[in-house]
Write a protein that holds these residues in place. Structure first.
Motif, PDB file in Angstrom:
ATOM      1  N   TYR A 207       0.948  -1.122  -0.178  1.00 47.59           N
ATOM      2  CA  TYR A 207       0.177  -0.129   0.152  1.00 47.59           C
ATOM      3  C   TYR A 207       0.817   1.243   0.096  1.00 47.59           C
ATOM      4  O   TYR A 207       0.648   2.190  -0.754  1.00 47.59           O
ATOM      5  N   GLN A 208       2.139   1.292   1.057  1.00 48.37           N
ATOM      6  CA  GLN A 208       2.867   2.409   1.026  1.00 48.37           C
ATOM      7  C   GLN A 208       3.603   2.541  -0.610  1.00 48.37           C
ATOM      8  O   GLN A 208       3.841   3.591  -0.923  1.00 48.37           O
ATOM      9  N   LYS A 209       3.889   1.298  -1.072  1.00 49.29           N
ATOM     10  CA  LYS A 209       4.431   1.537  -2.536  1.00 49.29           C
ATOM     11  C   LYS A 209       3.553   2.167  -3.556  1.00 49.29           C
ATOM     12  O   LYS A 209       3.935   2.765  -4.322  1.00 49.29           O
ATOM     13  N   GLU A 210       2.325   1.900  -3.230  1.00 47.47           N
ATOM     14  CA  GLU A 210       1.428   2.472  -4.236  1.00 47.47           C
ATOM     15  C   GLU A 210       1.152   3.962  -4.087  1.00 47.47           C
ATOM     16  O   GLU A 210       1.106   4.550  -4.927  1.00 47.47           O
ATOM     17  N   GLN A 211       1.103   4.290  -2.720  1.00 42.06           N
ATOM     18  CA  GLN A 211       1.257   5.660  -2.429  1.00 42.06           C
ATOM     19  C   GLN A 211       2.373   6.362  -3.066  1.00 42.06           C
ATOM     20  O   GLN A 211       2.194   7.518  -3.365  1.00 42.06           O
ATOM     21  N   ILE A 212       3.487   5.779  -2.893  1.00 36.54           N
ATOM     22  CA  ILE A 212       4.598   6.407  -3.291  1.00 36.54           C
ATOM     23  C   ILE A 212       4.711   6.542  -4.847  1.00 36.54           C
ATOM     24  O   ILE A 212       5.156   7.547  -5.393  1.00 36.54           O
ATOM     25  N   LYS A 213       4.239   5.477  -5.580  1.00 35.53           N
ATOM     26  CA  LYS A 213       3.960   5.711  -7.098  1.00 35.53           C
ATOM     27  C   LYS A 213       3.010   6.563  -7.228  1.00 35.53           C
ATOM     28  O   LYS A 213       3.494   7.675  -8.205  1.00 35.53           O
ATOM     29  N   ASP A 214       1.943   6.739  -6.769  1.00 35.90           N
ATOM     30  CA  ASP A 214       0.969   8.094  -6.939  1.00 35.90           C
ATOM     31  C   ASP A 214       1.504   9.319  -6.582  1.00 35.90           C
ATOM     32  O   ASP A 214       1.285  10.064  -7.330  1.00 35.90           O
ATOM     33  N   LEU A 215       2.397   9.255  -5.879  1.00 34.67           N
ATOM     34  CA  LEU A 215       2.953  10.506  -5.405  1.00 34.67           C
ATOM     35  C   LEU A 215       4.187  11.015  -6.374  1.00 34.67           C
ATOM     36  O   LEU A 215       4.045  12.068  -6.902  1.00 34.67           O
ATOM     37  N   GLN A 216       4.577  10.053  -6.963  1.00 34.40           N
ATOM     38  CA  GLN A 216       5.643  10.374  -8.134  1.00 34.40           C
ATOM     39  C   GLN A 216       4.964  10.483  -9.279  1.00 34.40           C
ATOM     40  O   GLN A 216       5.403  11.672 -10.040  1.00 34.40           O
ATOM     41  N   ASN A 217       3.845  10.151  -9.551  1.00 37.42           N
ATOM     42  CA  ASN A 217       3.207  10.374 -10.856  1.00 37.42           C
ATOM     43  C   ASN A 217       2.502  12.008 -10.750  1.00 37.42           C
ATOM     44  O   ASN A 217       2.558  12.670 -11.618  1.00 37.42           O
ATOM     45  N   THR A 218       2.266  12.106  -9.371  1.00 41.72           N
ATOM     46  CA  THR A 218       1.652  13.453  -9.202  1.00 41.72           C
ATOM     47  C   THR A 218       2.657  14.403  -9.590  1.00 41.72           C
ATOM     48  O   THR A 218       2.623  15.609 -10.080  1.00 41.72           O
ATOM     49  N   LYS A 219       3.814  14.063  -8.819  1.00 41.36           N
ATOM     50  CA  LYS A 219       4.901  14.906  -8.855  1.00 41.36           C
ATOM     51  C   LYS A 219       5.610  15.357 -10.437  1.00 41.36           C
ATOM     52  O   LYS A 219       5.757  16.272 -10.965  1.00 41.36           O
ATOM     53  N   ASP A 220       5.360  13.960 -11.314  1.00 46.16           N
ATOM     54  CA  ASP A 220       5.794  14.198 -12.535  1.00 46.16           C
ATOM     55  C   ASP A 220       4.893  15.022 -13.365  1.00 46.16           C
ATOM     56  O   ASP A 220       5.211  15.890 -14.052  1.00 46.16           O
ATOM     57  N   GLU A 221       3.428  14.875 -13.101  1.00 43.04           N
ATOM     58  CA  GLU A 221       2.432  15.756 -13.566  1.00 43.04           C
ATOM     59  C   GLU A 221       2.759  17.296 -13.427  1.00 43.04           C
ATOM     60  O   GLU A 221       2.477  18.012 -14.261  1.00 43.04           O
ATOM     61  N   GLN A 222       2.879  17.363 -12.054  1.00 45.61           N
ATOM     62  CA  GLN A 222       3.135  19.018 -11.809  1.00 45.61           C
ATOM     63  C   GLN A 222       4.287  19.605 -12.595  1.00 45.61           C
ATOM     64  O   GLN A 222       4.346  20.645 -12.623  1.00 45.61           O
ATOM     65  N   PHE A 223       5.271  18.633 -12.634  1.00 44.74           N
ATOM     66  CA  PHE A 223       6.681  19.085 -13.244  1.00 44.74           C
ATOM     67  C   PHE A 223       6.468  19.383 -14.638  1.00 44.74           C
ATOM     68  O   PHE A 223       7.002  20.341 -15.194  1.00 44.74           O
ATOM     69  N   LYS A 224       5.509  18.523 -15.143  1.00 42.57           N
ATOM     70  CA  LYS A 224       5.187  18.727 -16.614  1.00 42.57           C
ATOM     71  C   LYS A 224       4.396  19.895 -16.936  1.00 42.57           C
ATOM     72  O   LYS A 224       4.537  20.797 -17.914  1.00 42.57           O
ATOM     73  N   GLN A 225       3.297  20.221 -16.067  1.00 41.78           N
ATOM     74  CA  GLN A 225       2.538  21.343 -15.999  1.00 41.78           C
ATOM     75  C   GLN A 225       3.474  22.650 -15.934  1.00 41.78           C
ATOM     76  O   GLN A 225       3.247  23.640 -16.537  1.00 41.78           O
ATOM     77  N   LEU A 226       4.449  22.634 -14.896  1.00 43.13           N
ATOM     78  CA  LEU A 226       5.182  23.554 -14.711  1.00 43.13           C
ATOM     79  C   LEU A 226       6.103  24.102 -16.101  1.00 43.13           C
ATOM     80  O   LEU A 226       6.355  25.020 -16.364  1.00 43.13           O
ATOM     81  N   SER A 227       6.526  22.917 -16.570  1.00 39.77           N
ATOM     82  CA  SER A 227       7.400  23.128 -17.844  1.00 39.77           C
ATOM     83  C   SER A 227       6.593  23.755 -18.923  1.00 39.77           C
ATOM     84  O   SER A 227       7.037  24.784 -19.717  1.00 39.77           O
ATOM     85  N   ASN A 228       5.277  23.322 -19.166  1.00 35.38           N
ATOM     86  CA  ASN A 228       4.413  23.962 -20.086  1.00 35.38           C
ATOM     87  C   ASN A 228       4.044  25.621 -19.799  1.00 35.38           C
ATOM     88  O   ASN A 228       4.047  26.319 -20.667  1.00 35.38           O
ATOM     89  N   MET A 229       4.059  25.675 -18.323  1.00 42.85           N
ATOM     90  CA  MET A 229       3.760  27.006 -18.211  1.00 42.85           C
ATOM     91  C   MET A 229       5.050  28.061 -18.259  1.00 42.85           C
ATOM     92  O   MET A 229       4.767  29.040 -18.944  1.00 42.85           O
ATOM     93  N   GLN A 230       6.124  27.231 -18.123  1.00 43.80           N
ATOM     94  CA  GLN A 230       7.213  27.926 -18.469  1.00 43.80           C
ATOM     95  C   GLN A 230       7.500  28.290 -19.816  1.00 43.80           C
ATOM     96  O   GLN A 230       7.940  29.170 -20.194  1.00 43.80           O
ATOM     97  N   ASN A 231       7.331  27.347 -20.690  1.00 41.17           N
ATOM     98  CA  ASN A 231       7.108  27.476 -22.325  1.00 41.17           C
ATOM     99  C   ASN A 231       6.436  28.615 -22.545  1.00 41.17           C
ATOM    100  O   ASN A 231       6.606  29.376 -23.513  1.00 41.17           O
ATOM    101  N   LEU A 232       5.043  28.465 -22.030  1.00 39.16           N
ATOM    102  CA  LEU A 232       4.126  29.748 -22.495  1.00 39.16           C
ATOM    103  C   LEU A 232       4.562  31.173 -21.975  1.00 39.16           C
ATOM    104  O   LEU A 232       4.648  32.010 -22.681  1.00 39.16           O
ATOM    105  N   LEU A 233       5.262  31.063 -20.968  1.00 39.48           N
ATOM    106  CA  LEU A 233       5.897  32.305 -20.439  1.00 39.48           C
ATOM    107  C   LEU A 233       6.880  32.874 -21.140  1.00 39.48           C
ATOM    108  O   LEU A 233       7.224  34.305 -21.558  1.00 39.48           O
TER     109      LEU A 233
END
Length: 208
Positions: A100-126
């Motif tokens: 269960y903890q591994k799944e939580q860590i995986k979800d957190l990693q996916n969320t982190k990757d998605e946030q990083f992707k959104q941040l990169s897109n925002m930087q490109n738009l800027l």
């Protein structure tokens, strides 16, 4: 009796032992250090009470351990099997928690990757917005420069145009003057001819 001093009987009653048991535990040297006689009774000071309690507490623990060992029976095969099942259940529970903890860590990693992707897109738009803003600024500067150049060219053209108009007007004026002069000359000739005709008519009438 003082709070710091107790008789042998008082300490024996507190520990649940006999006075004889206390006397057997204490050596002559310790008796001289801890015991004192008040009236017809022997009392024990604080250090002696503490030491004697520790002696009997050690004996109590030893007796308790021996009793537990005697009361403890070998487990049957059924009990051992139950213990194994319980241990396996505990292990499975721990493994489930780990998964269960591994799944939580995986979800957190996916969320982190998605946030990083959104941040990169925002930087490109800027970056794109900044690039467009710079282009607009450069175009505005170019327009200002062109307008300035056109204004600089307009003044000589207007002056030149004014000079050309003056020349045309002068030529037109001279032409009109010439026409007027010609008309005046024609009118004079016409008047002169009329005068001659009148005179001829008069002479003609006189000759009749």
């Amino acid at each position: 009796m003082s709070d710091n001093l107790k008789t042998i009987k008082e300490l024996a009653d507190e520990l649940g032992v006999s006075k004889t048991a206390i006397n057997k535990k204490v050596t002559d040297r310790e008796r001289k250090l801890w015991f004192a006689k008040i009236g017809n009774k022997f009392v024990i000071n604080g250090n002696g009470q503490k030491a004697i309690k520790e002696m009997f507490e050690g004996d109590t623990e030893n007796r308790k351990t021996k009793t537990e060992n005697l009361e403890r029976k070998p487990k049957s095969k059924t009990e051992n099997f139950q213990d194994d099942n319980e241990n396996n259940a505990d292990i499975k529970y721990i493994l489930d928690i780990i998964e269960y903890q591994k799944e939580q860590i995986k979800d957190l990693q996916n969320t982190k990757d998605e946030q990083f992707k959104q941040l990169s897109n925002m930087q490109n738009l800027l970056d794109q917005q900044q690039h467009l803003a710079l282009q607009d600024k450069n175009l505005l500067e170019d327009y200002k420069s062109e307008i300035k150049d056109l204004k600089a060219l307009k003044l000589p053209l207007e002056a030149k145009k004014g000079n050309q108009l003056d020349k045309v007007e002068k030529e037109e004026l001279e032409r009109l003057k010439a026409q007027l002069k010609a008309l005046e000359l024609d009118r004079s000739k016409t008047e002169h001819l009329k005068t001659i005709e009148k005179q001829q008519k008069k002479w003609w009438q006189l000759w009749k």
